[in-house]
Design a protein around this motif. Structure first.
Motif, PDB file in Angstrom:
ATOM      1  N   ALA A   1      35.497  46.142  36.086  1.00 36.55           N
ATOM      2  CA  ALA A   1      35.289  45.423  34.827  1.00 36.55           C
ATOM      3  C   ALA A   1      35.259  43.913  35.069  1.00 36.55           C
ATOM      4  CB  ALA A   1      36.386  45.782  33.830  1.00 36.55           C
ATOM      5  N   ALA A   2      36.077  43.431  36.004  1.00 34.14           N
ATOM      6  CA  ALA A   2      36.059  42.006  36.339  1.00 34.14           C
ATOM      7  C   ALA A   2      34.696  41.611  36.893  1.00 34.14           C
ATOM      8  CB  ALA A   2      37.159  41.685  37.352  1.00 34.14           C
TER       9      ALA A   2
ATOM     10  N   THR B   1      48.695  39.009  31.817  1.00 31.09           N
ATOM     11  CA  THR B   1      50.013  39.643  31.721  1.00 31.09           C
ATOM     12  C   THR B   1      49.943  41.125  32.063  1.00 31.09           C
ATOM     13  OG1 THR B   1      50.691  38.078  29.999  1.00 31.09           O
ATOM     14  CG2 THR B   1      51.958  40.117  30.185  1.00 31.09           C
ATOM     15  N   LEU B   2      48.968  41.816  31.491  1.00 28.56           N
ATOM     16  CA  LEU B   2      48.842  43.242  31.761  1.00 28.56           C
ATOM     17  C   LEU B   2      48.407  43.504  33.193  1.00 28.56           C
ATOM     18  CD1 LEU B   2      47.264  44.468  28.395  1.00 28.56           C
ATOM     19  CD2 LEU B   2      49.591  44.839  29.226  1.00 28.56           C
ATOM     20  N   ARG B   3      47.594  42.615  33.752  1.00 31.21           N
ATOM     21  CA  ARG B   3      47.225  42.757  35.162  1.00 31.21           C
ATOM     22  C   ARG B   3      48.451  42.590  36.052  1.00 31.21           C
ATOM     23  NH1 ARG B   3      44.156  45.339  38.722  1.00 31.21           N
ATOM     24  NH2 ARG B   3      43.664  44.083  40.566  1.00 31.21           N
ATOM     25  N   PHE B   4      49.355  41.695  35.659  1.00 34.23           N
ATOM     26  CA  PHE B   4      50.594  41.506  36.414  1.00 34.23           C
ATOM     27  C   PHE B   4      51.435  42.787  36.400  1.00 34.23           C
ATOM     28  CE2 PHE B   4      54.895  39.914  37.180  1.00 34.23           C
ATOM     29  CZ  PHE B   4      54.688  39.029  38.222  1.00 34.23           C
ATOM     30  N   VAL B   5      51.515  43.424  35.247  1.00 34.91           N
ATOM     31  CA  VAL B   5      52.255  44.691  35.139  1.00 34.91           C
ATOM     32  C   VAL B   5      51.595  45.765  36.007  1.00 34.91           C
ATOM     33  CG1 VAL B   5      53.013  46.528  33.578  1.00 34.91           C
ATOM     34  CG2 VAL B   5      53.123  44.137  32.842  1.00 34.91           C
TER      35      VAL B   5
ATOM     36  N   THR C   1      41.906  36.426  37.747  1.00 36.79           N
ATOM     37  CA  THR C   1      42.855  37.291  37.045  1.00 36.79           C
ATOM     38  C   THR C   1      43.076  38.579  37.823  1.00 36.79           C
ATOM     39  OG1 THR C   1      41.218  38.497  35.674  1.00 36.79           O
ATOM     40  CG2 THR C   1      42.005  36.386  34.843  1.00 36.79           C
ATOM     41  N   TYR C   2      42.043  39.026  38.505  1.00 35.85           N
ATOM     42  CA  TYR C   2      42.132  40.215  39.359  1.00 35.85           C
ATOM     43  C   TYR C   2      43.166  39.983  40.459  1.00 35.85           C
ATOM     44  CZ  TYR C   2      40.244  43.734  42.676  1.00 35.85           C
ATOM     45  OH  TYR C   2      40.074  44.769  43.544  1.00 35.85           O
ATOM     46  N   SER C   3      43.179  38.782  41.010  1.00 33.29           N
ATOM     47  CA  SER C   3      44.101  38.468  42.099  1.00 33.29           C
ATOM     48  C   SER C   3      45.552  38.398  41.638  1.00 33.29           C
ATOM     49  CB  SER C   3      43.709  37.126  42.740  1.00 33.29           C
ATOM     50  OG  SER C   3      42.421  37.200  43.305  1.00 33.29           O
TER      51      SER C   3
END
Length: 455
Positions: free
Chosen positions: A34-35, A120-124, A59-61
């Motif tokens: 999606a990124a 935030t959700l990517r971090f989770v 954000t992916y990273s």
């Protein structure tokens, strides 16, 4: 004394590790796709297309930055409480974050809060997958017969291409049955929302398996380390760094293969989204097939021979990958991706048991996870973003190729050192650690013997 579950099948445990890991990596990979395809315009619409893609990959990273944290926290509790409970926790975290991404409002709806929530959700997601790998690998390896630990340890490794295959299939089905506009408007959400069902399936399977017998032995003996990560950092820093360096090349090339090439092929070369998804899918199938084969070979012929052969091949093949892809000829693009996938499989499969062998059962979850996740930051965490920036700066894939070759060579050197170290540190049969299947003990702690290319 706790029951030993003598009837538990190593194959059942390994299969459960594969299924759960495939679900987690599906969640992780659909974010990367999606990124590459839609997150730029959806969450960074004020930026140019190239800059928007770069921001999306940034954000992916973020997920990679969170992975060591997940590895440390879940490694701590995995070495103190047990492997199984952490596998369930990681799957719940990953599923919750992935479904949440599918429900996120875009920038046009909530403004700057959209990318903030996305990060935030990517971090989770990163925390979840950071704790996943070590537990899944150890459950498979620690239930396995000693002479087949490489083979059974490859099952969670197969979960990576398994998740990639599933992600590609879902994206292909959705994108081929929707117009481009519908896909950009709402279709991209479907793969994220579908994760909810997959997570339920994974949880049912994971709850059904038993705890690792090696962890139970440590617990029964009253030898649980109260601060396993501290022990790892004090007593095994070299092993952690060598493990990270050994994995860095595979992970860098893997994420260029899995994520960046999709964006590169569609944006820079003008190839269709369906073509790039299809060739990536074919490459993932080859990758999955090679992993158990190479891991079984490592049981018979030694980790060192197999890993050094695969790592050398990967360094050579990365030099021709982009020249083949740059032809924009579908057949040559497929050749480039297939060769990459084969060498990725040879180097990725046996790494699971290699990393397990670097640490005793008391700190194995923490040590193996930390080495793997630090390698993932240095490798895949930087790869898509850095590849995008290198191409944008030079308007050529040559710097990207140079980057892949250099990182692959660094990993080749680290593998040469760490596999030699493991070979000369197999516990002697008369030491207490000899029964700890594959445990490698520091020179100062145990008597050791040199063996030729020990598996």
């Amino acid at each position: 004394m706790r029951a030993r579950h003598p009837g538990i099948s190593p194959l059942k445990v390994a299969t459960a590790s594969f299924v759960g890991t495939a679900v987690e990596w599906y969640d992780y990979f659909i974010y990367g796709m999606a990124a590459a395809l839609v997150f730029g315009p959806q969450f960074f619409p004020d930026l140019s297309p190239a800059t928007g893609t770069l921001a999306a990959f940034a954000t992916y990273s973020v997920g990679f930055l969170a992975r060591p944290l997940g590895g440390v926290v879940m490694g701590h509790f995995g070495d103190r409480v047990g492997r199984k409970s952490m596998l369930v926790t990681s799957l719940v975290l990953m599923g919750t974050a992935t479904v949440g991404i599918g429900l996120l409002p875009t920038y046009d709806t909530v403004g700057v809060w959209a990318p903030v929530l996305l990060v935030t959700l990517r971090f989770v997601q990163g925390i979840g997958v950071g704790g996943e790998w070590g537990g899944a690998v150890l459950m498979a390896v620690e239930h396995a017969p000693r002479n087949k630990r490489g083979f059974y340890g490859s099952f969670p490794q197969m979960g990576v291409p398994g998740g990639l295959i599933l992600a590609n299939v879902v994206f292909l089905v959705v994108s081929n049955n929707l117009t481009d506009q519908a896909f950009e408007d709402w279709g991209w959400r479907v793969p994220f929302l579908a994760s909810g069902l997959l997570v339920v399936v994974g949880l049912v399977i994971r709850i059904s398996i038993t705890e690792s017998p090696e962890f139970e032995k440590v617990k029964d003996a009253g030898e649980v380390d109260r601060k396993p990560i501290v022990t790892v950092l004090k007593e095994h820093p070299v092993q952690v760094l060598l493990a990270a360096g050994s994995f860095m090349g595979n992970n860098t090339v893997g994420y260029v293969f899995m994520s960046y090439l999709l964006s590169y092929g569609t944006t820079e070369l003008g190839l269709s989204r369906s073509l790039m998804l299809t060739v990536t899918l074919i490459g993932a199938v080859a990758w999955l097939a090679v992993i158990p084969w190479a891991s079984a070979l490592s049981d018979r012929h030694g980790r060192r021979r197999v890993l050094l052969f695969g790592s050398t091949g990967l360094a050579v093949w990365t030099a021709v990958l982009f020249p083949l892809v740059d032809t924009a000829t579908p057949a040559l693009v497929l050749v480039g991706i297939l060769g990459t996938a084969i060498f990725l499989g040879i180097t990725y499969g046996p790494i699971a048991v290699l990393f397990s062998d670097l640490f005793s059962a008391k700190v194995r979850y923490s040590g193996a996870s930390l080495g793997y996740q630090v390698g993932s930051i240095l490798g895949g965490g930087l790869a898509p973003t850095l590849a995008t920036a290198l191409y944008a700066a030079a308007d050529s894939s040559a710097p990207v190729t140079a980057y892949l070759v250099v990182v692959s060579l660094v990993s080749l050197v680290c593998l040469a050192v760490v596999t030699r170290d493991v070979r000369t540190r197999v516990p002697a049969a008369d030491t207490p650690a000899a029964s700890d299947a594959g445990t490698q003990i520091p020179h100062s702690a145990e008597k050791t013997r040199s063996v030729p290319d020990a598996p």
